[in-house]
Design a protein around this motif. Structure first.
Motif, PDB file in Angstrom:
ATOM      1  N   UNK A 275     -60.456  59.564 -22.109  1.00  0.00           N
ATOM      2  CA  UNK A 275     -60.182  58.207 -22.604  1.00  0.00           C
ATOM      3  C   UNK A 275     -61.451  57.594 -23.193  1.00  0.00           C
ATOM      4  N   UNK A 276     -62.566  57.782 -22.497  1.00  0.00           N
ATOM      5  CA  UNK A 276     -63.861  57.233 -22.913  1.00  0.00           C
ATOM      6  C   UNK A 276     -64.869  58.382 -23.002  1.00  0.00           C
ATOM      7  N   UNK A 277     -65.058  58.950 -24.189  1.00  0.00           N
ATOM      8  CA  UNK A 277     -65.891  60.145 -24.351  1.00  0.00           C
ATOM      9  C   UNK A 277     -67.347  59.999 -23.871  1.00  0.00           C
ATOM     10  N   UNK A 278     -67.905  58.821 -23.871  1.00  0.00           N
ATOM     11  CA  UNK A 278     -69.302  58.638 -23.467  1.00  0.00           C
ATOM     12  C   UNK A 278     -69.458  58.353 -21.971  1.00  0.00           C
ATOM     13  N   UNK A 279     -68.375  58.368 -21.234  1.00  0.00           N
ATOM     14  CA  UNK A 279     -68.426  58.180 -19.785  1.00  0.00           C
ATOM     15  C   UNK A 279     -69.155  59.370 -19.169  1.00  0.00           C
TER      16      UNK A 279
END
Length: 126
Positions: A26-30
């Motif tokens: 959902x959030x690639x930079x997590x």
């Protein structure tokens, strides 16, 4: 306040790297650093988004995810509401006024006041 992210990880014995990989869909930079900050949100002022938590529940605890999403719709006849806070003195005076005017409830009085105000301001309705 109980940290839902940490509780899910510990309850289901999920490796942090698996949780991070799931949220990255959902959030690639997590990353693991953000995961740690979310788990210790009281210290960092960081919380995980509802979309990320939904993804984690869907992946690691589907039964809970289904139960959590099965809220019933609002079945009130009048679904919208308004609220305000008053001092104890003002509330008691208002309660007495509502009783003296013969309204069966505070809600009935408030609805009448709102409808009158709307009619006075905009005579042709909304």
């Amino acid at each position: 306040m109980k940290n839902r992210l940490r509780a899910l990880r510990l309850e289901k014995n999920i490796p942090t790297k698996d949780m991070v990989a799931t949220v990255q869909t959902v959030y690639p930079k997590y990353d693991k650093t953000i995961q740690s900050k979310c788990e210790n949100g009281g210290d960092y002022g960081v919380t995980i988004s509802q979309a990320a938590m939904d993804t984690l529940y869907d992946t690691f605890d589907p039964d809970r995810s289904t139960a959590r999403k099965s809220r019933t719709a609002d079945r009130h006849r009048l679904p919208c509401r308004i609220t305000c806070r008053l001092t104890e003195k003002d509330y008691q005076a208002l309660q007495q006024l509502v009783d003296d005017k013969g309204y069966p409830s505070m809600q009935d009085w408030m609805a009448a006041v709102v409808q009158e105000t709307i009619k006075d301001v905009k005579p042709d309705g909304l």
